[in-house]
Design a protein around this motif. Structure first.
Motif, mmCIF file in Angstrom:
data_model
loop_
_atom_site.group_PDB
_atom_site.id
_atom_site.type_symbol
_atom_site.label_atom_id
_atom_site.label_comp_id
_atom_site.label_asym_id
_atom_site.label_seq_id
_atom_site.Cartn_x
_atom_site.Cartn_y
_atom_site.Cartn_z
ATOM 1 N N ASN A 258 1.672 -8.122 27.319
ATOM 2 C CA ASN A 258 1.317 -7.914 28.361
ATOM 3 C C ASN A 258 0.564 -6.726 27.966
ATOM 4 O O ASN A 258 0.018 -6.884 26.454
ATOM 5 N N TYR A 259 0.274 -5.260 28.514
ATOM 6 C CA TYR A 259 -1.209 -3.950 27.513
ATOM 7 C C TYR A 259 -0.203 -3.561 26.607
ATOM 8 O O TYR A 259 -0.384 -2.825 25.801
ATOM 9 N N GLU A 260 1.420 -3.596 26.094
ATOM 10 C CA GLU A 260 1.585 -3.089 24.798
ATOM 11 C C GLU A 260 1.335 -3.533 23.877
ATOM 12 O O GLU A 260 1.097 -3.130 22.979
ATOM 13 N N LEU A 262 -1.593 -4.810 23.523
ATOM 14 C CA LEU A 262 -2.551 -4.542 23.355
ATOM 15 C C LEU A 262 -3.091 -3.486 22.652
ATOM 16 O O LEU A 262 -3.999 -3.451 22.058
ATOM 17 N N LYS A 263 -2.064 -2.688 22.632
ATOM 18 C CA LYS A 263 -2.103 -1.151 22.916
ATOM 19 C C LYS A 263 -1.633 -1.298 20.682
ATOM 20 O O LYS A 263 -2.270 -1.021 19.986
ATOM 21 N N ASP A 283 -9.501 -5.696 36.632
ATOM 22 C CA ASP A 283 -8.918 -5.525 34.804
ATOM 23 C C ASP A 283 -10.503 -5.807 34.717
ATOM 24 O O ASP A 283 -9.674 -4.758 33.051
ATOM 25 N N LYS A 286 -9.742 -1.516 34.773
ATOM 26 C CA LYS A 286 -8.235 -0.739 33.453
ATOM 27 C C LYS A 286 -9.245 -1.487 32.212
ATOM 28 O O LYS A 286 -8.645 0.115 30.920
ATOM 29 N N LEU A 287 -9.766 -2.548 31.813
ATOM 30 C CA LEU A 287 -9.452 -2.076 29.913
ATOM 31 C C LEU A 287 -10.298 -1.431 29.777
ATOM 32 O O LEU A 287 -10.616 -1.484 28.171
ATOM 33 N N LEU A 290 -9.199 1.842 29.375
ATOM 34 C CA LEU A 290 -8.206 2.010 27.950
ATOM 35 C C LEU A 290 -9.470 1.903 26.450
ATOM 36 O O LEU A 290 -8.163 1.834 25.292
ATOM 37 N N GLY A 419 -6.995 2.113 34.434
ATOM 38 C CA GLY A 419 -5.407 2.955 33.511
ATOM 39 C C GLY A 419 -5.608 4.326 32.534
ATOM 40 O O GLY A 419 -7.249 4.697 32.875
ATOM 41 N N LEU A 422 -6.575 4.298 25.478
ATOM 42 C CA LEU A 422 -5.527 3.901 24.259
ATOM 43 C C LEU A 422 -5.929 4.919 22.985
ATOM 44 O O LEU A 422 -4.628 5.052 22.064
#
Length: 423
Positions: A258-260, A262-263, A283, A286-287, A290, A419, A422
């Motif tokens: 998930n996105y976690e 990615l972070k 998507d 959102k990316l 991020l 979103g 990051l």
């Protein structure tokens, strides 16, 4: 009436131009290849069916791949006139560094099964041509060995996040230490697609000698000689290599990413990060928010979800919405230099080729990859000159019309909220 005369023997001999016979069989067959389709024909003759079909095939009914290729065929170019194109610049800048050509080599798995030189041939050819080479997590040559093969080449590493996170994190660290400048985080593979050709062929890693494979090998003894007389296959991430490709992928991939993830990976990676496998505008937005450096519009060469969106169709809208914030790239279905030019005209920053690369590799090892790059480069050059543009930067949407046969019956739902960064 046409005046006729007795043929002059001297004039006849002047017309008879015979080439000196050559024992360079690899060079002879590659020299006859004038297109990627020609390389594919050579590759099919020289490679066992299971290995060739692994490259050639896609998922389920292979709709995604068929549509992706059709999308490039359904292109109409709009050339200018009376422009001096005696000078042409095909170079471009992608992710902060120069590339001599507007395409690179995509990550491919199990590459040495296609031809024994594998990633070494791909990385060496890419470095010689001044373009990026991408190594897959499921590559058959180690991160370090690929760097040794291309000490001055530009290398990208494609990452799958696995169930055992320590394996993935270790690969990230190794790629950074080896000087890879870009990480391609693949997000469209929570599980393996249904690759039916592999199942029908009983394709496994390593290949198994069965009655069927032995019969298939009889007209292709060179492939088996190469396979049996070179070092055993090594994988960048898998410690177990038994079973079909689908079984290997399902045992290694993690459907919970998930996105976690990615972070966490973004925090540990010092270079550029590209998200590979983006298939919707929502998507992409959102990316971009991020803070990623690039997104690769891709449906995995049609090898995951069948009837997935066509990346080339998505391209104009994604570029229009997020092209100022993130570098947008595209792959899937590219088989001609004109496909690359059309993608650039519609806003792609860069393109990647996978099957075309493997066809060249199967056709003639390193020299086959060199020939593949040469063919695509000449096609890009010719298409740009016929469009009458001087450089990649001059290509614009006005040069291309996408002729669409696939039109949605109803509009898609509104995109989700964008979103936060990051960084």
């Amino acid at each position: 009436m046409v005046q006729r005369q007795v043929p002059n023997p001297r004039e006849i001999f002047e017309l008879m131009q015979f080439k000196r016979p050559s024992l360079d069989f690899t060079g002879n067959r590659l020299g006859k290849a004038q297109s990627i389709a020609d390389l594919r024909k050579i590759a099919k003759r020289r490679t066992p069916a299971a290995a060739f079909d692994y490259t050639e095939g896609s998922a389920d009914r292979e709709i995604s791949l068929t549509r992706a290729r059709q999308a490039f065929e359904d292109v109409e170019f709009h050339p200018g006139v009376l422009t001096d194109v005696s000078y042409l610049d095909m170079s471009t800048e992608v992710l902060g560094e120069a590339s001599a050509l507007p395409f690179g080599i995509a990550p491919t798995g199990f590459t040495r099964l296609m031809q024994t030189e594998g990633e070494i041939a791909g990385a060496g050819a890419a470095a010689a041509s001044g373009i990026p080479f991408s190594l897959s997590t499921l590559g058959t040559t180690s991160i370090e060995a690929v760097r040794e093969a291309a000490p001055n080449g530009r290398l990208w590493f494609q990452l799958y996040v696995m169930r055992d996170r320590s394996i993935s994190y270790g690969l990230v660290e190794r790629a950074a230490q080896a000087g890879y400048d870009t990480l391609m985080f693949t997000v469209d593979t929570p599980i393996a697609g249904n690759r039916m050709r592999d199942k029908r062929n009983g394709f496994s890693i390593p290949p198994q000698l069965t009655a069927k494979t032995v019969l298939d090998a009889i007209p292709r003894p060179w492939w088996w000689i190469d396979f049996l007389t070179t070092p055993p296959l090594e994988f960048a991430s898998l410690t177990s290599t038994g079973g079909t490709v689908g079984e290997l992928l399902n045992s290694a991939m993690d459907p919970s990413i998930n996105y976690e993830d990615l972070k966490e990976i973004r925090d540990m990676w010092p270079g550029k990060i590209v998200i590979k496998g983006v298939q919707t505008l929502a998507d992409a937005k959102k990316l971009a928010d991020l803070g990623v450096d690039g997104i690769l519009l891709s449906n995995h060469g049609g090898r995951q979800l069948d009837a997935a969106p066509v990346p080339f169709h998505l391209l104009p809208e994604v570029v229009r919405e997020v092209g100022d914030d993130v570098e947008v790239m595209v792959d899937t279905g590219i088989m001609h230099g004109a496909d690359i030019v059309a993608s650039l005209a519609l806003g792609a920053k860069f393109t990647l080729v996978g099957r075309a690369y493997l066809y060249g590799l199967m056709a003639g090892g390193r020299r086959g990859v060199d020939r593949m790059i040469e063919i695509l480069s000449s096609e890009v050059e010719r298409t740009m000159k016929l469009l009458q543009v001087h450089s990649v930067e001059e290509l614009e949407p006005r040069h291309v019309t996408q002729l669409r046969s696939l039109v949605p019956h109803q509009s898609l739902p509104a995109p989700t909220e964008r979103g936060s960064s990051l960084r």
